[in-house]
Design an enzyme around this catalytic site. Structure first.
Site, PDB file in Angstrom:
ATOM      1  N   TYR A   1     -28.339 -17.205  17.589  1.00  0.00           N
ATOM      2  CA  TYR A   1     -28.008 -15.781  17.617  1.00  0.00           C
ATOM      3  C   TYR A   1     -28.089 -15.201  16.205  1.00  0.00           C
ATOM      4  O   TYR A   1     -27.367 -15.617  15.299  1.00  0.00           O
ATOM      5  CB  TYR A   1     -26.613 -15.549  18.194  1.00  0.00           C
TER       6      TYR A   1
ATOM      7  N   GLN B   1     -14.360  -1.553  24.846  1.00  0.00           N
ATOM      8  CA  GLN B   1     -15.022  -2.180  25.989  1.00  0.00           C
ATOM      9  C   GLN B   1     -14.307  -3.459  26.427  1.00  0.00           C
ATOM     10  O   GLN B   1     -14.372  -3.847  27.591  1.00  0.00           O
ATOM     11  CB  GLN B   1     -16.480  -2.500  25.647  1.00  0.00           C
TER      12      GLN B   1
ATOM     13  N   GLU C   1     -11.449  -2.873  29.023  1.00  0.00           N
ATOM     14  CA  GLU C   1     -11.954  -2.553  30.354  1.00  0.00           C
ATOM     15  C   GLU C   1     -12.385  -3.819  31.093  1.00  0.00           C
ATOM     16  O   GLU C   1     -12.020  -4.049  32.249  1.00  0.00           O
ATOM     17  CB  GLU C   1     -13.142  -1.589  30.273  1.00  0.00           C
TER      18      GLU C   1
ATOM     19  N   SER D   1     -26.955 -25.518  29.160  1.00  0.00           N
ATOM     20  CA  SER D   1     -27.191 -24.111  29.482  1.00  0.00           C
ATOM     21  C   SER D   1     -28.547 -23.964  30.148  1.00  0.00           C
ATOM     22  O   SER D   1     -29.555 -24.452  29.633  1.00  0.00           O
ATOM     23  CB  SER D   1     -27.144 -23.252  28.220  1.00  0.00           C
TER      24      SER D   1
ATOM     25  N   ASP E   1     -17.724 -17.657  22.712  1.00  0.00           N
ATOM     26  CA  ASP E   1     -19.021 -18.311  22.850  1.00  0.00           C
ATOM     27  C   ASP E   1     -20.037 -17.728  21.876  1.00  0.00           C
ATOM     28  O   ASP E   1     -20.159 -16.505  21.748  1.00  0.00           O
ATOM     29  CB  ASP E   1     -19.545 -18.140  24.275  1.00  0.00           C
TER      30      ASP E   1
ATOM     31  N   ALA F   1     -25.023  -7.886  33.941  1.00  0.00           N
ATOM     32  CA  ALA F   1     -26.482  -7.690  33.974  1.00  0.00           C
ATOM     33  C   ALA F   1     -26.944  -6.771  32.849  1.00  0.00           C
ATOM     34  O   ALA F   1     -27.577  -5.739  33.081  1.00  0.00           O
ATOM     35  CB  ALA F   1     -26.934  -7.171  35.330  1.00  0.00           C
TER      36      ALA F   1
END
Length: 336
Positions: free
Chosen positions: A54, A291, A294, A152, A49, A209
């Site tokens: 961005y 990351q 995980e 969105s 995505d 978050a």
């Protein structure tokens, strides 16, 4: 990696999607960004995505370069249109036919592909008639430049109106991309029930978050070096509202629950979002390749009902639930 259908469509997406908001083209170097994308591919992620806004289009270019050489048919690439790009001219944002048509062509060029799998209206545009927007999306689909259309941060009423008009025009609205996490549940009261009835999935951003649900931010302690809370390019501003002491204290009460399940707090956060069956996928980002592994481990984790109840008890009243915040957080006039 498990896959789920997106809405009532026949399109399957990896239930963990890799997103490059904030990171690519701004927070991390291109070489690291490419390593993160490759780590996502190796972990079984097939859905990616991004958005034209961005890093003012740079993130799309970075993602396109990182995916170059991959079998296109094995990927699901999502991008979005609405926020300002380019020199901020009067037509450089919004959901007008002009901006949509010019934006899809720019996105395809930067991504190095002939089509995107999912093209999303990044917000509701109060200044453009819905008929104009949806007709433009219908033409994008018929031209083969996008296979599916999503939105969105639309409210339940907006999703209902968009879905009805899409149906009239002969295409299907399959998804909505909202913020959703243990701490931010504004979609649960109205958006999710409406979407379930219409066959629309949630493509959720910020399931961790902004990193707060990893537990790395400790109440009363300095923020870790190199974390999003120290990022002057935008990350610190986005995470600011989550850094209040009551929220950080509540998050620490989740640690025993994660330990009981034998998973990390980040994995608990992603797995929690995926417990909602209206969720098509949860978007994760990364500033380091490790990351990815995980977060991907959250795929397929089942959280027992009693632990879901304990999560609610642990977080208490720090959870934000007001469904009106979706519309309140959407600009009432074009931001260009």
């Amino acid at each position: 990696m498990k896959h789920r259908y997106l809405g009532n469509s026949g399109l399957k997406v990896s239930e963990i999607c890799y997103g490059n908001w904030i990171t690519h083209g701004s927070q991390v170097e291109n070489e690291t960004a490419t390593k993160c994308v490759h780590a996502a591919l190796e972990a079984g992620i097939t859905s990616f995505d991004t958005a034209d806004v961005y890093a003012n289009t740079v993130a799309e270019s970075v993602l396109g370069a990182a995916l170059a050489g991959q079998r296109r048919e094995s990927l699901e690439i999502f991008t979005k249109v609405y926020w300002p790009t380019g020199p901020m001219g009067p037509n450089d944002c919004g959901l007008s036919r002009k901006h949509i048509m010019e934006s899809i062509n720019g996105s395809l060029r930067r991504l190095g592909t002939d089509y995107v799998d999912l093209y999303q209206a990044h917000r509701w545009d109060y200044e453009t008639p819905l008929e104009e927007t949806m007709q433009a999306f219908a033409d994008v689909v018929r031209a083969g430049k996008a296979l599916y259309i999503g939105v969105s941060e639309w409210s339940a009423d907006q999703i209902r109106a968009g879905h009805a008009m899409a149906k009239e025009l002969g295409f299907q609205l399959v998804s909505n991309q909202p913020q959703y996490s243990m701490l931010w549940r504004v979609i649960e009261e109205q958006v999710v029930p409406t979407s379930e009835g219409l066959g629309v999935s949630q493509v959720c951003w910020s399931p961790v978050a902004q990193g707060v649900l990893t537990g790395k931010y400790l109440p009363g302690q300095p923020v870790p070096d190199g974390s999003r809370a120290t990022d002057a390019n935008g990350g610190a501003n986005f995470i600011k509202r989550l850094m209040e002491t009551p929220t950080l204290e509540a998050v620490q009460r989740l640690r025993p629950i994660a330990d009981e399940l034998g998973i990390t707090m980040a994995q608990l956060a992603v797995a929690w979002v995926l417990q909602n069956q209206n969720v098509g996928c949860a978007i994760i980002g990364a500033s380091r390749p490790e990351q990815i592994a995980e977060n991907v481990a959250a795929s397929g984790v089942e959280i027992p009902t009693e632990l879901m109840a304990r999560i609610d008890e642990a977080l208490g009243d720090v959870v934000v639930r007001d469904p009106g915040l979706t519309e309140q957080n959407t600009p009432k006039s074009r931001p260009c």
